[in-house]
Motif scaffolding. Structure first.
Motif, short mmCIF file in Angstrom:
data_model
loop_
_atom_site.label_atom_id
_atom_site.label_comp_id
_atom_site.label_asym_id
_atom_site.label_seq_id
_atom_site.Cartn_x
_atom_site.Cartn_y
_atom_site.Cartn_z
N ASN A 108 -28.98 27.05 59.85
CA ASN A 108 -29.54 26.02 59.47
C ASN A 108 -30.23 26.09 58.08
O ASN A 108 -31.50 26.34 57.99
N TRP A 109 -29.26 26.15 57.06
CA TRP A 109 -29.77 26.53 55.68
C TRP A 109 -30.65 25.78 55.19
O TRP A 109 -31.57 26.16 54.15
N PRO A 110 -30.72 24.37 55.59
CA PRO A 110 -32.16 23.67 54.81
C PRO A 110 -33.27 23.92 55.26
O PRO A 110 -34.27 23.49 54.29
N THR A 111 -33.61 24.91 56.25
CA THR A 111 -34.66 25.45 56.54
C THR A 111 -35.24 26.62 55.53
O THR A 111 -36.31 27.20 55.68
N LEU A 112 -34.46 27.07 54.75
CA LEU A 112 -34.76 28.21 54.01
C LEU A 112 -35.97 27.77 52.95
O LEU A 112 -35.80 26.79 52.53
N PRO A 113 -36.67 28.85 52.79
CA PRO A 113 -37.87 28.66 51.85
C PRO A 113 -37.44 28.67 50.31
O PRO A 113 -36.28 29.41 50.12
N SER A 114 -37.84 27.86 49.37
CA SER A 114 -37.09 27.60 48.14
C SER A 114 -38.28 28.22 47.02
O SER A 114 -39.30 28.35 47.51
N PHE A 115 -37.78 28.27 45.97
CA PHE A 115 -38.61 28.68 44.72
C PHE A 115 -38.97 27.38 44.24
O PHE A 115 -38.60 26.38 44.20
N SER A 116 -40.32 27.41 43.73
CA SER A 116 -40.77 26.16 43.17
C SER A 116 -40.22 25.87 41.77
O SER A 116 -39.36 26.85 41.14
N GLU A 117 -40.38 24.74 41.41
CA GLU A 117 -39.69 24.31 39.95
C GLU A 117 -40.31 25.18 38.99
O GLU A 117 -39.77 25.56 37.73
N ASP A 118 -41.54 25.71 38.88
CA ASP A 118 -42.40 26.43 37.83
C ASP A 118 -41.47 27.84 37.97
O ASP A 118 -41.15 28.39 36.77
N GLU A 119 -41.39 28.34 39.23
CA GLU A 119 -40.46 29.56 39.14
C GLU A 119 -39.12 29.53 38.63
O GLU A 119 -38.58 30.39 37.88
N LEU A 120 -38.38 28.43 38.97
CA LEU A 120 -37.02 28.24 38.45
C LEU A 120 -36.91 28.03 36.97
O LEU A 120 -35.89 28.45 36.42
N ALA A 121 -38.04 27.62 36.40
CA ALA A 121 -38.11 27.25 34.79
C ALA A 121 -38.38 28.79 34.14
O ALA A 121 -38.40 28.32 32.95
N PHE A 127 -32.84 33.84 40.14
CA PHE A 127 -32.68 33.17 41.31
C PHE A 127 -32.23 31.64 41.01
O PHE A 127 -32.79 30.97 39.89
N HIS A 128 -31.91 30.79 42.02
CA HIS A 128 -31.64 29.44 41.85
C HIS A 128 -31.72 29.05 43.48
O HIS A 128 -31.43 29.71 44.37
N PRO A 129 -31.77 27.84 43.55
CA PRO A 129 -31.54 26.92 44.87
C PRO A 129 -30.06 27.35 45.53
O PRO A 129 -29.29 27.66 45.05
N GLU A 167 -25.10 34.06 45.62
CA GLU A 167 -25.98 34.42 46.52
C GLU A 167 -27.43 34.72 46.15
O GLU A 167 -28.39 35.24 46.74
N ARG A 168 -27.58 34.24 44.83
CA ARG A 168 -28.87 34.57 44.13
C ARG A 168 -30.06 33.55 44.56
O ARG A 168 -30.80 33.28 43.60
N PHE A 169 -29.87 33.20 45.52
CA PHE A 169 -30.90 32.19 46.33
C PHE A 169 -32.16 33.21 47.23
O PHE A 169 -32.91 32.49 47.69
N TRP A 170 -31.79 34.35 47.25
CA TRP A 170 -32.37 35.37 48.27
C TRP A 170 -32.59 36.76 47.47
O TRP A 170 -31.57 37.02 47.15
N ALA A 404 -40.76 35.59 41.58
CA ALA A 404 -39.94 34.73 42.73
C ALA A 404 -40.60 34.96 44.14
O ALA A 404 -40.04 35.98 44.94
N ARG A 405 -41.57 34.19 44.32
CA ARG A 405 -42.19 34.22 45.48
C ARG A 405 -41.98 33.25 46.58
O ARG A 405 -42.85 32.86 47.43
N TYR A 406 -41.02 32.39 46.29
CA TYR A 406 -40.46 31.32 47.22
C TYR A 406 -41.87 30.16 47.38
O TYR A 406 -42.23 29.73 48.35
N LEU A 407 -42.41 30.00 46.21
CA LEU A 407 -43.70 29.18 46.28
C LEU A 407 -43.33 27.72 46.58
O LEU A 407 -44.13 26.80 46.57
N GLY A 408 -42.07 27.21 46.60
CA GLY A 408 -41.65 25.58 46.97
C GLY A 408 -41.33 25.67 48.59
O GLY A 408 -41.02 24.84 49.20
#
Length: 441
Positions: A108-121, A127-129, A167-170, A404-408
């Motif tokens: 169930n990949w939609p449950t994965l923790p995400s990076f915040s917009e500030d992190e991705l910017a 890393f990316h979603p 694979e660079r979402f993790w 890259a602390r998964y703040l989202g």
């Protein structure tokens, strides 16, 4: 089975365990050993860092610490074997597909923790979603909740597969790996470590105020005499109840030595079905961490943003001038050790089958899914050991990469709301994130 047989079976891939001298006299109630797995890039072409560098200089090893020297040596070898097996990925062991192509067979990949917009910017952010349309490598796992087969990306299951761009979402990490001769015990240990790392991340990122554990003479009787002497030093060793909404006993330890030039502030954490065992494990691990940081030989990152490797944050935060970052732990309420022990979900020394059933029940009750997969290499099987990885994708990962602390992650907001509902923080209080890098290593 003796550890020499395990090392011999690896044909030199694992070194013989070597004694580590603990620098502090008080720590020498423990024996500590290190065991190295060597440069796996020489064996596997795909065993590379994110940048594609070989593993010559990677700290791919195991450490074992215990009052019993033989047990410490065995732990060191088993942890090195765990690292070795979690790196062994051959081409026939994975498939390539996108999540959308796998459909319901994918986790169930939609449950994965995400990076915040500030992190991705951030500039040069690798890393990316998660992208369900991108092909990536997958291995088979089993859902503890349902028993169904599920596929998970290898970047989540294995330690050093050089990540494809997709694979660079993790950020690959060893969290949730365990080796044991009993599969059920290995599965419990692996899952408990995932819950422990969730507690570590939540405690630090949310600067969670934790109740400090108080020990009276009756409580101290649960520990060996030498261990009692450490627990009695409340000015140096402060243990806190960091149990989360999951309910697995978890102890967060802060070791504070204001006059130490290199390692004034150290933290460890341990989860177990026994509060006594969690306290003991946290004390063992802080002795190991001290042996690494006390020398001052590790480079101190110039800034928090440069903390990326596993020990960077610990080295950076250990400096005495950063003691104020741990102030949120000071002045906490007290909780008696005996009260914590009385409230355990299961009694001390409960068997692995009962523990695994409890973990399944709690995961289902809270809406989490526990995924389990076997990583046993041929060499492990030859000496009667089994290696496993546990994943709980919806929990909070512990990241040592400050950028890259998964703040989202939804888990952060959900746990903040849980603390508010429980009265641990004021109603309506805004969620703020700790700006300092993760001090756990």
């Amino acid at each position: 089975m003796r550890f020499e047989a395990l090392c011999g079976a690896f044909g030199g891939v694992l070194s013989m365990p070597r004694s580590i001298v603990l620098s502090n006299f008080s720590d020498r109630i423990f024996h500590s050993y290190g065991c190295h797995a060597g440069n796996l890039s020489a064996l596997l072409q795909g065993a590379r860092t994110y940048t594609g560098a070989p593993l010559w200089n990677t700290y791919l090893s195991g450490c074992g610490t215990d009052v019993d020297p033989e047990l410490a040596r065995l732990k060191a070898v088993c942890e090195a074997a765990e690292r070795y097996s979690s790196c062994m990925l051959l081409e026939h062991e994975y498939m390539v597909a996108s999540a959308n192509e796998l459909g319901k067979d994918a986790f169930n990949w939609p449950t994965l923790p995400s990076f915040s917009e500030d992190e991705l910017a951030l500039p040069d952010q690798p890393f990316h979603p998660f992208d369900p349309d991108e092909p990536m490598r997958w291995v088979e796992a089993v859902s503890l909740n349902t028993g169904d087969k599920k596929y998970v990306p290898v970047v989540m299951s294995h330690l050093y597969p050089r990540a494809w761009t997709s694979e660079r979402f993790w950020a690959a990490i060893s969290t949730g790996t365990a080796v044991h001769h009993d599969p059920a015990t290995a599965l419990v240990t692996a899952t408990a470590e995932v819950l422990e790392r969730d507690a570590i991340a939540l405690t630090w990122l949310l600067r969670r105020r934790l109740p400090q554990i108080a020990f009276d003479s009756t409580d101290l009787a649960h520990f060996a005499p030498a261990v009692r002497t450490l627990l009695e030093q409340e000015d140096e060793y402060m243990l806190f109840d960091a149990t989360t909404d999951v309910g697995l006993p978890t102890v967060y330890l802060r070791r504070h030595r204001s006059c130490h030039p290199h390692a004034a502030n150290l933290v460890t954490c341990a989860s177990s079905f026994s509060f006594a065992d969690a306290c003991y494990k946290a004390l063992r691990e802080v002795a190991s961490l001290s042996s690494i940081l006390d020398t001052g030989q590790l480079n101190v990152p110039a800034s928090a943003e440069q903390c990326a490797d596993i020990e960077d944050g610990a080295v950076y935060m250990a400096r005495p001038e950063r003691a104020h970052a741990f102030d949120f732990l000071d002045g906490s309420d007290r909780v008696r050790f005996s009260d914590l022990q009385a409230g355990q979900a299961l009694p001390d020394h409960s068997h692995a089958g009962a523990q695994l059933a409890w973990l399944k029940q709690r995961a289902q009750a809270l809406g989490h899914e526990i995924l389990l997969l076997e990583l046993s290499s041929d060499e492990l099987r030859q000496v009667g050991l089994r290696g496993f990885r546990a994943l709980v994708p919806s929990l909070m990962p512990m990241s040592t990469i400050t950028t890259a602390r998964y703040l989202g992650a939804a888990r952060l907001a959900q746990f903040h709301a849980f603390l508010m509902d429980r009265g641990d923080i004021a109603p309506g209080a805004a969620m703020t994130i700790n700006p300092f890098p993760q001090p756990f290593a």
